[in-house]
Design an enzyme around this catalytic site. Structure first.
Site, PDB file in Angstrom:
ATOM      1  N   PRO A 156      -3.290  -1.138   1.538  1.00 29.95           N
ATOM      2  CG  PRO A 156      -4.343   0.732   2.493  1.00 29.95           C
ATOM      3  CD  PRO A 156      -4.057  -0.729   2.716  1.00 29.95           C
ATOM      4  CG  MET A 157       1.372  -0.743   0.536  1.00 26.50           C
ATOM      5  SD  MET A 157       2.551  -2.102   0.338  1.00 26.50           S
ATOM      6  CE  MET A 157       1.688  -3.167  -0.791  1.00 26.50           C
ATOM      7  CD  GLN A 187      -6.282   4.403   3.159  1.00 30.43           C
ATOM      8  OE1 GLN A 187      -5.321   4.810   2.528  1.00 30.43           O
ATOM      9  NE2 GLN A 187      -6.158   3.658   4.248  1.00 30.43           N
ATOM     10  CB  CYS A 247      -1.032   8.607   6.270  1.00 28.08           C
ATOM     11  SG  CYS A 247       0.306   9.231   5.245  1.00 28.08           S
ATOM     12  CE  LYS A 257      -3.292  -0.115   6.504  1.00 26.54           C
ATOM     13  NZ  LYS A 257      -2.221   0.889   6.489  1.00 26.54           N
ATOM     14  CG  ASN A 264      -0.893  -3.751   8.020  1.00 28.50           C
ATOM     15  OD1 ASN A 264      -0.566  -2.570   8.160  1.00 28.50           O
ATOM     16  ND2 ASN A 264      -0.383  -4.507   7.073  1.00 28.50           N
ATOM     17  N   GLY A 265       1.086  -5.490   9.591  1.00 31.01           N
ATOM     18  CA  GLY A 265       2.444  -5.054   9.930  1.00 31.01           C
ATOM     19  C   GLY A 265       3.391  -6.216  10.076  1.00 31.01           C
ATOM     20  N   GLY A 281       1.207  -6.203   3.310  1.00 26.18           N
ATOM     21  CA  GLY A 281       1.679  -5.078   2.500  1.00 26.18           C
ATOM     22  C   GLY A 281       2.897  -5.435   1.690  1.00 26.18           C
ATOM     23  NE  ARG A 282       6.677  -2.653   4.453  1.00 28.12           N
ATOM     24  CZ  ARG A 282       7.348  -2.408   5.558  1.00 28.12           C
ATOM     25  NH1 ARG A 282       8.468  -1.727   5.488  1.00 28.12           N
ATOM     26  NH2 ARG A 282       6.895  -2.819   6.732  1.00 28.12           N
TER      27      ARG A 282
HETATM   28  C1  FMN Z   1       5.157   2.596  -0.105  1.00 23.12           C
HETATM   29  C2  FMN Z   1       4.050   2.487   0.918  1.00 23.12           C
HETATM   30  C3  FMN Z   1       2.873   3.179   0.699  1.00 23.12           C
HETATM   31  C4  FMN Z   1       1.830   3.106   1.632  1.00 23.12           C
HETATM   32  N1  FMN Z   1       0.649   3.738   1.366  1.00 23.12           N
HETATM   33  C5  FMN Z   1      -0.400   3.605   2.226  1.00 23.12           C
HETATM   34  C6  FMN Z   1      -1.677   4.158   1.929  1.00 23.12           C
HETATM   35  O1  FMN Z   1      -1.906   4.735   0.874  1.00 23.12           O
HETATM   36  N2  FMN Z   1      -2.656   4.006   2.864  1.00 23.12           N
HETATM   37  C7  FMN Z   1      -2.460   3.331   4.035  1.00 23.12           C
HETATM   38  O2  FMN Z   1      -3.380   3.213   4.831  1.00 23.12           O
HETATM   39  N3  FMN Z   1      -1.271   2.773   4.319  1.00 23.12           N
HETATM   40  C8  FMN Z   1      -0.242   2.880   3.451  1.00 23.12           C
HETATM   41  N4  FMN Z   1       0.930   2.254   3.711  1.00 23.12           N
HETATM   42  C9  FMN Z   1       1.046   1.401   4.892  1.00 23.12           C
HETATM   43  C10 FMN Z   1       0.667  -0.042   4.508  1.00 23.12           C
HETATM   44  O3  FMN Z   1      -0.704  -0.130   4.179  1.00 23.12           O
HETATM   45  C11 FMN Z   1       0.937  -1.005   5.677  1.00 23.12           C
HETATM   46  O4  FMN Z   1       0.198  -0.572   6.785  1.00 23.12           O
HETATM   47  C12 FMN Z   1       2.405  -1.065   6.032  1.00 23.12           C
HETATM   48  O5  FMN Z   1       3.225  -1.227   4.895  1.00 23.12           O
HETATM   49  C13 FMN Z   1       2.679  -2.195   7.043  1.00 23.12           C
HETATM   50  O6  FMN Z   1       2.395  -3.447   6.470  1.00 23.12           O
HETATM   51  P1  FMN Z   1       3.601  -4.424   5.966  1.00 23.12           P
HETATM   52  O7  FMN Z   1       4.596  -4.489   7.097  1.00 23.12           O
HETATM   53  O8  FMN Z   1       2.906  -5.721   5.667  1.00 23.12           O
HETATM   54  O9  FMN Z   1       4.188  -3.772   4.739  1.00 23.12           O
HETATM   55  C14 FMN Z   1       1.982   2.344   2.801  1.00 23.12           C
HETATM   56  C15 FMN Z   1       3.188   1.644   3.019  1.00 23.12           C
HETATM   57  C16 FMN Z   1       4.202   1.705   2.086  1.00 23.12           C
HETATM   58  C17 FMN Z   1       5.459   0.924   2.315  1.00 23.12           C
END
Ligand code: FMN
Length: 326
Positions: free
Chosen positions: A21-22, A75, A105, A144, A205-206, A229-230
């Site tokens: 989720p992002m 979420q 968060c 999460k 994740n990450g 995610g990203r």
């Molecule tokens: C712009 C942005 C918004 C995010 N919003 C949420 C969110 O709403 N809920 C959540 O659990 N994590 C949120 N995250 C964290 C991501 O779900 C994820 O855990 C994090 O980006 C690491 O994964 P990645 O390295 O594959 O990007 C957000 C991350 C980013 C960059």
């Protein structure tokens, strides 16, 4: 090595490759595209439980899960158990296939209110939220969390055990601490420790941006699924690349220019359905650079696509630039 499809409670997924989720990024158009390209479970951005319980039914419709999105996790974020339970029930009524609770968060406003990563410091409260939601809804409930509040902390293990006792169906660990925010390599040893501490599925994740990263996380930590995610932003094909690699050991090649152009155009069309053409064309400018990552001439292409004033112009220009001659 066999990487089995993931099941979360009663929900059997097609693979173990999930979307993170992002806020602002995991929008409905993005979720629909990800589903079409091999993502086993999509996820919408966090929604405040306090907002949800005060909202009008018509406002909540924005969170409804459409037919082509399923299965999707919705979420909630917050800290007051009764409010969280009420909000969870509302999201399930809107079609959530999985109800996820945000316990990771790091944003100050959220943590100050006791929600997000602050729940890692209060496992009893976190467990009571999960137990309350489990008693109220009939879809799988997940949480999460982070790898810890800061490096060296044991919060993730303590919290994972408390949540398992409270009945949570699976746990996602963003394998960085709250203080890491989104930087640094994933802490695979913490992920491994969480996996060893519980018997429910653990999703890692990450920092995953290639199929090899996914395999490293799965094998080194023993986790049951991976969440991207990203790296998926502007590259929705990453889900099918990882899923194919896990299933066959072979990685499909990158998308052709034509596929890239058509996906960009479809993304815009889906956004127009949500927002209308005028607003969608402006909002879509944020997405354009992601689709051009790593492409020769990306800078000029971005300028031309971002100055297009209509959907027809974006579409025509994208096809010219990304799929000339097709
Ligand atoms: C712009 C942005 C918004 C995010 N919003 C949420 C969110 O709403 N809920 C959540 O659990 N994590 C949120 N995250 C964290 C991501 O779900 C994820 O855990 C994090 O980006 C690491 O994964 P990645 O390295 O594959 O990007 C957000 C991350 C980013 C960059």
């Amino acid at each position: 090595m066999v990487f089995a499809p993931l099941h979360i409670g009663k929900l059997q997924l097609a693979s173990c490759v999930l979307m993170a989720p992002m806020v602002g990024l995991s929008t409905r158009p993005f979720r629909i595209l990800a589903r079409r390209h091999g993502c086993a479970l999509t996820a919408a951005e966090m929604v405040s439980s306090e907002y949800l319980v005060r909202s009008e039914p018509s406002d909540r419709e924005a969170h409804r899960v459409l037919e082509e999105e399923h299965p999707t996790a919705l979420q909630i974020v917050g800290a007051r158990p009764a409010v969280m339970v009420e909000a969870a029930a509302m999201l399930v009524d809107l079609g959530a296939d999985v109800l996820d609770v945000n316990m990771g968060c790091p944003v100050r406003r959220i943590v100050k209110g006791g929600g997000g990563a602050a729940l890692m410091k209060d496992p009893a409260l976190a467990a009571s939220i999960i137990a309350g939601i489990k008693a109220r809804v009939d879809v799988p409930v997940t949480a999460k969390m982070r790898a810890g509040w800061e490096h060296g902390g044991q919060e993730a293990i303590v919290l994972a055990r408390a949540l398992e006792d409270a009945g949570v169906d699976a746990i996602t660990v963003h394998a960085r601490t709250r203080e890491d925010r989104h930087r640094g390599a994933p802490l695979l040893c913490v992920l491994r420790a969480v996996k060893d501490a519980v018997s429910i599925p653990v999703i890692g994740n990450g920092g995953i941006s290639t199929p090899a990263d996914a395999v490293t996380m799965l094998t080194r930590s023993g986790c049951d699924g991976v969440m991207i995610g990203r790296a998926a932003v502007g590259d929705v094909w990453i889900f099918e690349r990882i899923a194919a690699f896990l299933a066959t050991g072979r990685e499909p090649g990158p998308p052709s220019g034509e596929t890239r152009a058509e996906t960009l155009c479809l993304h815009l069309r889906l956004l127009i359905e949500e927002e209308g053409e005028k607003k969608a064309v402006i909002l879509f400018r944020k997405c354009i650079p992601h689709y051009l990552k790593g492409i020769p001439g990306a800078r000029e292409a971005r300028q031309r696509l971002c100055s297009a004033g209509s959907a027809e112009e974006v579409t025509r220009t994208a096809r010219q630039l990304l799929a000339p001659g097709s």
